[in-house]
Structures are given as structure tokens and as C-alpha cells.
Design an enzyme around this catalytic site. Structure first.
Site, PDB file in Angstrom:
ATOM      1  N   THR A  40       0.826  -1.209   0.000  1.00  0.00           N
ATOM      2  CA  THR A  40       0.000   0.000   0.000  1.00  0.00           C
ATOM      3  C   THR A  40       0.859   1.256   0.000  1.00  0.00           C
ATOM      4  O   THR A  40       2.010   1.239   0.458  1.00  0.00           O
ATOM      5  CB  THR A  40      -0.896  -0.010   1.267  1.00  0.00           C
ATOM      6  OG1 THR A  40      -1.418   1.283   1.476  1.00  0.00           O
ATOM      7  CG2 THR A  40      -0.123  -0.393   2.521  1.00  0.00           C
ATOM      8  N   ASP A  41       0.258   2.375  -0.434  1.00  0.00           N
ATOM      9  CA  ASP A  41       0.976   3.657  -0.368  1.00  0.00           C
ATOM     10  C   ASP A  41       1.054   4.175   1.072  1.00  0.00           C
ATOM     11  O   ASP A  41       1.797   5.114   1.356  1.00  0.00           O
ATOM     12  CB  ASP A  41       0.316   4.710  -1.282  1.00  0.00           C
ATOM     13  CG  ASP A  41      -1.144   4.995  -0.947  1.00  0.00           C
ATOM     14  OD1 ASP A  41      -1.717   4.313  -0.072  1.00  0.00           O
ATOM     15  OD2 ASP A  41      -1.721   5.922  -1.570  1.00  0.00           O
ATOM     16  N   GLU A  42       0.264   3.550   1.986  1.00  0.00           N
ATOM     17  CA  GLU A  42       0.236   4.057   3.364  1.00  0.00           C
ATOM     18  C   GLU A  42       1.573   3.854   4.079  1.00  0.00           C
ATOM     19  O   GLU A  42       1.824   4.476   5.109  1.00  0.00           O
ATOM     20  CB  GLU A  42      -0.915   3.412   4.144  1.00  0.00           C
ATOM     21  CG  GLU A  42      -2.236   3.642   3.428  1.00  0.00           C
ATOM     22  CD  GLU A  42      -3.491   3.383   4.255  1.00  0.00           C
ATOM     23  OE1 GLU A  42      -3.421   3.421   5.482  1.00  0.00           O
ATOM     24  OE2 GLU A  42      -4.538   3.153   3.629  1.00  0.00           O
ATOM     25  N   HIS A  62      -4.852  10.268  12.004  1.00  0.00           N
ATOM     26  CA  HIS A  62      -5.406  10.260  10.641  1.00  0.00           C
ATOM     27  C   HIS A  62      -4.449  10.906   9.630  1.00  0.00           C
ATOM     28  O   HIS A  62      -4.154  12.103   9.720  1.00  0.00           O
ATOM     29  CB  HIS A  62      -6.724  11.037  10.676  1.00  0.00           C
ATOM     30  CG  HIS A  62      -7.606  10.813   9.497  1.00  0.00           C
ATOM     31  ND1 HIS A  62      -8.884  11.321   9.433  1.00  0.00           N
ATOM     32  CD2 HIS A  62      -7.418  10.140   8.334  1.00  0.00           C
ATOM     33  CE1 HIS A  62      -9.434  10.967   8.292  1.00  0.00           C
ATOM     34  NE2 HIS A  62      -8.551  10.251   7.604  1.00  0.00           N
ATOM     35  N   LYS A  93       2.327  -3.389   7.208  1.00  0.00           N
ATOM     36  CA  LYS A  93       2.585  -3.575   5.772  1.00  0.00           C
ATOM     37  C   LYS A  93       4.031  -3.167   5.441  1.00  0.00           C
ATOM     38  O   LYS A  93       4.702  -3.812   4.639  1.00  0.00           O
ATOM     39  CB  LYS A  93       1.600  -2.757   4.931  1.00  0.00           C
ATOM     40  CG  LYS A  93       0.153  -3.220   5.012  1.00  0.00           C
ATOM     41  CD  LYS A  93      -0.089  -4.610   4.435  1.00  0.00           C
ATOM     42  CE  LYS A  93       0.054  -4.657   2.934  1.00  0.00           C
ATOM     43  NZ  LYS A  93      -0.283  -6.013   2.408  1.00  0.00           N
ATOM     44  N   TYR A 140      -1.698  -0.564  10.942  1.00  0.00           N
ATOM     45  CA  TYR A 140      -1.854  -1.235   9.639  1.00  0.00           C
ATOM     46  C   TYR A 140      -0.671  -0.905   8.735  1.00  0.00           C
ATOM     47  O   TYR A 140      -0.019  -1.797   8.189  1.00  0.00           O
ATOM     48  CB  TYR A 140      -3.171  -0.796   8.972  1.00  0.00           C
ATOM     49  CG  TYR A 140      -3.229  -1.108   7.489  1.00  0.00           C
ATOM     50  CD1 TYR A 140      -3.270  -2.427   7.033  1.00  0.00           C
ATOM     51  CD2 TYR A 140      -3.227  -0.082   6.533  1.00  0.00           C
ATOM     52  CE1 TYR A 140      -3.305  -2.713   5.675  1.00  0.00           C
ATOM     53  CE2 TYR A 140      -3.266  -0.364   5.173  1.00  0.00           C
ATOM     54  CZ  TYR A 140      -3.304  -1.687   4.742  1.00  0.00           C
ATOM     55  OH  TYR A 140      -3.333  -1.967   3.390  1.00  0.00           O
TER      56      TYR A 140
HETATM   57  P1  NAD Z   1      -9.617  -7.483   2.259  1.00  0.00           P
HETATM   58  O1  NAD Z   1      -9.604  -7.202   3.726  1.00  0.00           O
HETATM   59  O2  NAD Z   1     -10.854  -7.224   1.471  1.00  0.00           O
HETATM   60  O3  NAD Z   1      -9.263  -9.043   2.038  1.00  0.00           O
HETATM   61  C1  NAD Z   1      -8.243  -9.699   2.732  1.00  0.00           C
HETATM   62  C2  NAD Z   1      -8.375 -11.199   2.434  1.00  0.00           C
HETATM   63  O4  NAD Z   1      -7.292 -11.873   3.102  1.00  0.00           O
HETATM   64  C3  NAD Z   1      -9.674 -11.833   2.968  1.00  0.00           C
HETATM   65  O5  NAD Z   1     -10.195 -12.706   2.004  1.00  0.00           O
HETATM   66  C4  NAD Z   1      -9.215 -12.591   4.197  1.00  0.00           C
HETATM   67  O6  NAD Z   1     -10.019 -13.714   4.489  1.00  0.00           O
HETATM   68  C5  NAD Z   1      -7.799 -13.003   3.787  1.00  0.00           C
HETATM   69  N1  NAD Z   1      -6.928 -13.264   4.941  1.00  0.00           N
HETATM   70  C6  NAD Z   1      -6.768 -12.486   6.051  1.00  0.00           C
HETATM   71  N2  NAD Z   1      -5.888 -13.057   6.891  1.00  0.00           N
HETATM   72  C7  NAD Z   1      -5.462 -14.206   6.284  1.00  0.00           C
HETATM   73  C8  NAD Z   1      -4.539 -15.230   6.652  1.00  0.00           C
HETATM   74  N3  NAD Z   1      -3.876 -15.173   7.809  1.00  0.00           N
HETATM   75  N4  NAD Z   1      -4.342 -16.249   5.804  1.00  0.00           N
HETATM   76  C9  NAD Z   1      -5.018 -16.315   4.617  1.00  0.00           C
HETATM   77  N5  NAD Z   1      -5.913 -15.389   4.235  1.00  0.00           N
HETATM   78  C10 NAD Z   1      -6.126 -14.343   5.051  1.00  0.00           C
HETATM   79  O7  NAD Z   1      -8.381  -6.711   1.672  1.00  0.00           O
HETATM   80  P2  NAD Z   1      -8.199  -5.969   0.263  1.00  0.00           P
HETATM   81  O8  NAD Z   1      -8.743  -4.603   0.361  1.00  0.00           O
HETATM   82  O9  NAD Z   1      -8.644  -6.881  -0.815  1.00  0.00           O
HETATM   83  O10 NAD Z   1      -6.619  -5.835   0.225  1.00  0.00           O
HETATM   84  C11 NAD Z   1      -5.805  -6.894  -0.283  1.00  0.00           C
HETATM   85  C12 NAD Z   1      -4.348  -6.515  -0.168  1.00  0.00           C
HETATM   86  O11 NAD Z   1      -4.110  -5.313  -0.890  1.00  0.00           O
HETATM   87  C13 NAD Z   1      -3.897  -6.256   1.270  1.00  0.00           C
HETATM   88  O12 NAD Z   1      -2.609  -6.806   1.432  1.00  0.00           O
HETATM   89  C14 NAD Z   1      -3.853  -4.745   1.376  1.00  0.00           C
HETATM   90  O13 NAD Z   1      -2.884  -4.327   2.294  1.00  0.00           O
HETATM   91  C15 NAD Z   1      -3.479  -4.363  -0.050  1.00  0.00           C
HETATM   92  N6  NAD Z   1      -3.959  -3.042  -0.484  1.00  0.00           N
HETATM   93  C16 NAD Z   1      -5.271  -2.705  -0.336  1.00  0.00           C
HETATM   94  C17 NAD Z   1      -5.711  -1.463  -0.786  1.00  0.00           C
HETATM   95  C18 NAD Z   1      -7.170  -1.056  -0.683  1.00  0.00           C
HETATM   96  O14 NAD Z   1      -7.506   0.081  -0.980  1.00  0.00           O
HETATM   97  N7  NAD Z   1      -8.074  -1.942  -0.292  1.00  0.00           N
HETATM   98  C19 NAD Z   1      -4.819  -0.569  -1.372  1.00  0.00           C
HETATM   99  C20 NAD Z   1      -3.483  -0.951  -1.509  1.00  0.00           C
HETATM  100  C21 NAD Z   1      -3.060  -2.196  -1.067  1.00  0.00           C
HETATM  101  P1  TYD Z   2     -10.700   4.019   4.328  1.00  0.00           P
HETATM  102  O1  TYD Z   2     -11.667   3.593   3.260  1.00  0.00           O
HETATM  103  O2  TYD Z   2     -10.787   3.380   5.661  1.00  0.00           O
HETATM  104  O3  TYD Z   2      -9.251   3.870   3.702  1.00  0.00           O
HETATM  105  P2  TYD Z   2      -7.802   4.344   4.287  1.00  0.00           P
HETATM  106  O4  TYD Z   2      -7.937   4.721   5.696  1.00  0.00           O
HETATM  107  O5  TYD Z   2      -6.994   3.103   4.111  1.00  0.00           O
HETATM  108  O6  TYD Z   2      -7.371   5.460   3.406  1.00  0.00           O
HETATM  109  O7  TYD Z   2     -10.860   5.572   4.544  1.00  0.00           O
HETATM  110  C1  TYD Z   2     -10.679   6.494   3.478  1.00  0.00           C
HETATM  111  C2  TYD Z   2     -10.797   7.886   4.041  1.00  0.00           C
HETATM  112  O8  TYD Z   2     -12.144   8.088   4.512  1.00  0.00           O
HETATM  113  C3  TYD Z   2      -9.916   8.127   5.251  1.00  0.00           C
HETATM  114  O9  TYD Z   2      -9.425   9.470   5.201  1.00  0.00           O
HETATM  115  C4  TYD Z   2     -10.843   7.963   6.441  1.00  0.00           C
HETATM  116  C5  TYD Z   2     -12.183   8.429   5.892  1.00  0.00           C
HETATM  117  N1  TYD Z   2     -13.384   7.767   6.465  1.00  0.00           N
HETATM  118  C6  TYD Z   2     -14.446   8.549   6.956  1.00  0.00           C
HETATM  119  O10 TYD Z   2     -14.407   9.790   6.923  1.00  0.00           O
HETATM  120  N2  TYD Z   2     -15.537   7.912   7.450  1.00  0.00           N
HETATM  121  C7  TYD Z   2     -15.624   6.551   7.505  1.00  0.00           C
HETATM  122  O11 TYD Z   2     -16.652   6.011   8.028  1.00  0.00           O
HETATM  123  C8  TYD Z   2     -14.538   5.770   6.990  1.00  0.00           C
HETATM  124  C9  TYD Z   2     -14.599   4.270   7.015  1.00  0.00           C
HETATM  125  C10 TYD Z   2     -13.439   6.431   6.464  1.00  0.00           C
END
Ligand code: NAD
Ligand code: TYD
Length: 351
Positions: free
Chosen positions: A130-132, A291, A159, A155
């Protein structure tokens, strides 16, 4: 035929990735290892369950014996590690699971991968990050691949730790590893704890739309299919040990994004039953601890090296996402089960 071990493939991005691999490519076989946490949902992949190129394995990335057996049996050419705890708010109230899965789990995968490669197998390991990990930006500037890591939430720190391990496994053991750092994704099948699906689902029910702080935090939004196409390309074509930033140049303040969603829903469905516009549901609530103010990705490197560019702008992607949630309200109702209601109360009632 190339075999890909995807971990976390029942989650949001993983399930979109697997669907892309099986629908748009004919030469991939996919093993999906997932432990099915609250965020993992077998219904995310119902339509490909019977595809002969797909195999689901129920298990934890922290289970070394299971991973060793799986690698020996299935002999993957690629491992793409999505499995993670992924929600910042949950990492603030309960960081332990993030350390366990995101750090120890990735370490276990790497150890198994190391043993597999040492035994003479050729395989690449792509860590989906992630970019975080870069921390927070002020009003100017972008994250580059060279930006120092400065994670702010448990988190992000978990990562970042995993990324460091992946990098070290390349440097020390000369393993074929890759890392991608992507901005906020949105699109079909995203669990409604994240901003966009949470706001859509609350707005559909006429519930409050809880915006943290002053709503002026900025995220750089990328449509999930664009991310998945970038991952397939990096996995297949990147030079070993590369890291790539992936982002859409779609920066927006949270409050503007929520208003956009409200206006789109009003246009489609008309106003709320009492005649009010959905924007009136917006409620400013207590801010998230620590935040991050702004994320913004510079994605020039992946464009120049591999020719990837996002195909979906924010307005179009948001319309497609709203369409999907409107067409899949049964999915939404099912995932907002008892444990979701409990989560919601704990996270929002006292804000
Ligand atoms: P998500 O929470 O929707 O899904 C996570 C999946 O991992 C689920 O299916 C869960 O059951 C599985 N899981 C959790 N713990 C596990 C374990 N110990 N063993 C096997 N499976 C396990 O997450 P997402 O949003 O699809 O993100 C997927 C990946 O992409 C993550 O690594 C996250 O850090 C990265 N990512 C997400 C975003 C975003 O915006 N969602 C952006 C950048 C990177
Ligand atoms: P989120 O979807 O949790 O992604 P991330 O924290 O990984 O960027 O949140 C996106 C942005 O929205 C973040 O600045 C937090 C804000 N947010 C709210 O204002 N209200 C909410 O209920 C949630 C879940 C997020």
C-alpha cells in the site's frame, strides 16, 4: 499454463484479481489460499467456483506446514500475496491480528517460498502493498518509489514491515521478489467498512454518513480493475526486485467524494422518502486517531517501464461501483451480518 498461488483471494482486491486472471487470460491456473476472515467471502467468486483452472484451499498464510505442502503439490510459478488485515480503523482498536497476519504471516510465506526455491523451483513472489507505508503528505508533492517509509498506523507499519522482509529476502537469498504500493482502491465486492461502500450502503438506507474530522483528508482513488491489471503486468513482466507505485491521479477530499456519491444516488433513486437530498445525511464525527492527511501516488515508473496507465477515471468508476452495489444489494445485506452490526456500533456509536 502458469500456476499462480494467490493468497487472500476471497477478499476485495484478490477476488477481482482472480476473476481477471480467469476471464481475460487463458493460460493461468489459480490456487486461492484464504482463511476466510470477516473480510473473506466465498460469494465473491461464486461464478468461477466450477472453473477447472481454479482451486480453493482453506488455510492460513501463517501455517508453515500447509504452505510447504501446497507449494510441493501445486508447484506454482508465481505467488501473489494479498492476504492481510486491511482496515486502518480495526488496526487502531486491535493491532495484534495485523502483526500476526501481515508481518508473521508474510514471513512464513517467505520462509516457505525460500525453501521451495532452494529445492530448485523457479518462482516469483509479488507482495501486494500500500501507499500508506510512506506516511502522510502535506498539500504538495507525491509518493515516489524512492520516498522513505514512514508508516503512521499499526496497519501501515505492519505492511511496511512485510515490505522490508520481502526486500531483505531478495537481497540476502537472491529470491525473485517484487513489491507494489498502491493507492486506495474502490469497486465491486469491497467490504462496507471502507469509505465508499460504507457511504453507499448507509445512503441507501437513509442512515447517517459519518465523515471523520473536517472531511478534508485526501485519498488518491484507483478503480480495482486497473490495480489488478497492473499487478498481472508486474507479476509477468517486471524485472526482479522492482518496486512499483500504482495510482490513478484521482485525488479527492473525503467530503467531496461523499457528496459526489450522494448526488449520484439522488439522481438515480430520487431523494429520500421524506424529500431530503442524501447530502443532508452527512454527519461530521470524531476524527480517526493519527489520521493521515493526504496520499498521492506518482505512477510514472510503471508507465515508463511497463506501459501501464489507469483506464477508469473517478467519476466513471464511481458510477460503475454504485451500479454494482445497487444490483447486488443481497450481497450487501449478507455481509452486514451480526458481526458487522457489532463492529459498526463499537466503531461509530461513541464517535
Ligand atoms: P480485504 O480485507 O478485502 O481481504 C483480505 C483477504 O485476506 C480476505 O479474504 C481474508 O479472508 C484473507 N486473509 C486475512 N488473513 C489471512 C490469513 N492469515 N491467511 C489467509 N488469508 C487471510 O483486503 P483488500 O482490500 O482486498 O486488500 C488486499 C491486499 O491489498 C492487502 O494486502 C492490502 O494491504 C493491499 N492493499 C489494499 C488497498 C485497498 O484500498 N483496499 C490498497 C493498496 C493495497
Ligand atoms: P478508508 O476507506 O478506511 O481507507 P484508508 O484509511 O486506508 O485510506 O478511509 C478512506 C478515508 O475516509 C480516510 O481518510 C478515512 C475516511 N473515512 C471517513 O471519513 N468515514 C468513515 O466512516 C470511513 C470508514 C473512512
Amino acid at each position: 499454463m502458469k500456476t499462480i498461488l494467490v493468497t487472500g483471494g476471497l477478499g476485495f482486491i484478490g477476488s477481482n484479481f482472480i476473476r481477471l486472471l480467469l476471464n481475460d487470460f487463458s493460460d493461468y491456473k489459480v490456487i486461492n489460499l484464504d482463511t476466510v476472515t470477516y473480510a473473506g467471502n466465498p460469494k465473491n467468486l461464486t461464478e468461477i467456483e466450477t472453473d477447472s483452472r481454479y482451486l480453493f484451499v482453506h488455510g492460513d498464510i501463517g501455517n508453515r506446514d500447509l504452505i510447504d505442502d501446497l507449494l510441493k503439490r501445486e508447484k506454482p510459478d508465481f505467488i501473489v500475496n494479498f492476504a492481510a488485515e486491511s482496515h486502518v480503523d480495526r488496526s487502531i482498536t486491535g493491532p495484534a491480528a495485523f502483526i500476526e497476519t501481515n508481518i508473521v504471516g508474510t514471513f512464513t510465506m517467505l520462509e516457505s517460498f525460500r525453501a521451495y526455491c532452494t529445492a530448485g523451483h523457479k518462482c516469483r513472489f509479488l507482495q501486494v502493498s500500500t501507499d500508506e507505508v510512506y506516511g502522510s503528505l502535506g498539500t504538495e508533492g507525491y509518493f515516489f518509489e524512492t520516498t522513505p517509509y514512514s508508516p503512521n498506523s499499526p496497519y501501515a507499519a505492519s505492511k511496511a514491515s512485510a515490505d522490508h522482509l520481502v526486500r531483505a529476502y531478495h537481497h540476502t537469498y537472491k529470491l525473485d521478489t517484487l513489491i507494489t504500493n498502491c493507492s486506495n482502491n474502490y469497486g465491486p465486492y469491497q467490504f462496507p467498512e471502507k469509505l465508499i461502500p460504507l457511504m453507499i450502503s448507509n445512503a441507501l438506507e437513509g442512515r447517517d454518513l459519518p465523515v471523520y474530522g473536517d472531511g478534508k483528508n485526501i485519498r488518491d482513488w484507483l478503480y480495482v480493475e486497473d490495480h489488478c491489471r497492473a499487478l498481472e503486468l508486474v507479476m509477468r513482466a517486471a524485472k526482479t526486485n522492482e518496486t512499483y507505485n500504482i495510482g490513478g491521479h484521482n485525488e479527492m477530499e473525503n467530503i467531496e467524494l461523499v457528496k459526489l456519491l450522494c448526488r449520484s444516488l439522488d439522481r438515480r433513486l430520487g431523494p429520500l422518502p421524506d424529500g431530503r437530498a442524501r447530502e443532508t445525511l452527512i454527519t461530521f464525527v470524531g476524527d480517526r486517531q493519527g489520521h493521515d492527511q493526504r496520499y498521492a501516488i506518482d505512477a510514472e515508473k510503471i508507465k515508463n517501464d511497463l506501459g501501464w496507465e489507469p483506464q477508469t477515471d473517478l467519476v466513471k468508476g464511481m458510477e460503475m461501483t454504485i451500479d454494482w452495489y445497487l444490483d447486488n444489494q443481497e450481497w450487501l445485506n449478507q455481509v452486514r451480518d451480526g458481526s458487522y452490526q457489532k463492529y459498526y456500533q463499537e466503531m461509530y456509536d461513541k464517535r
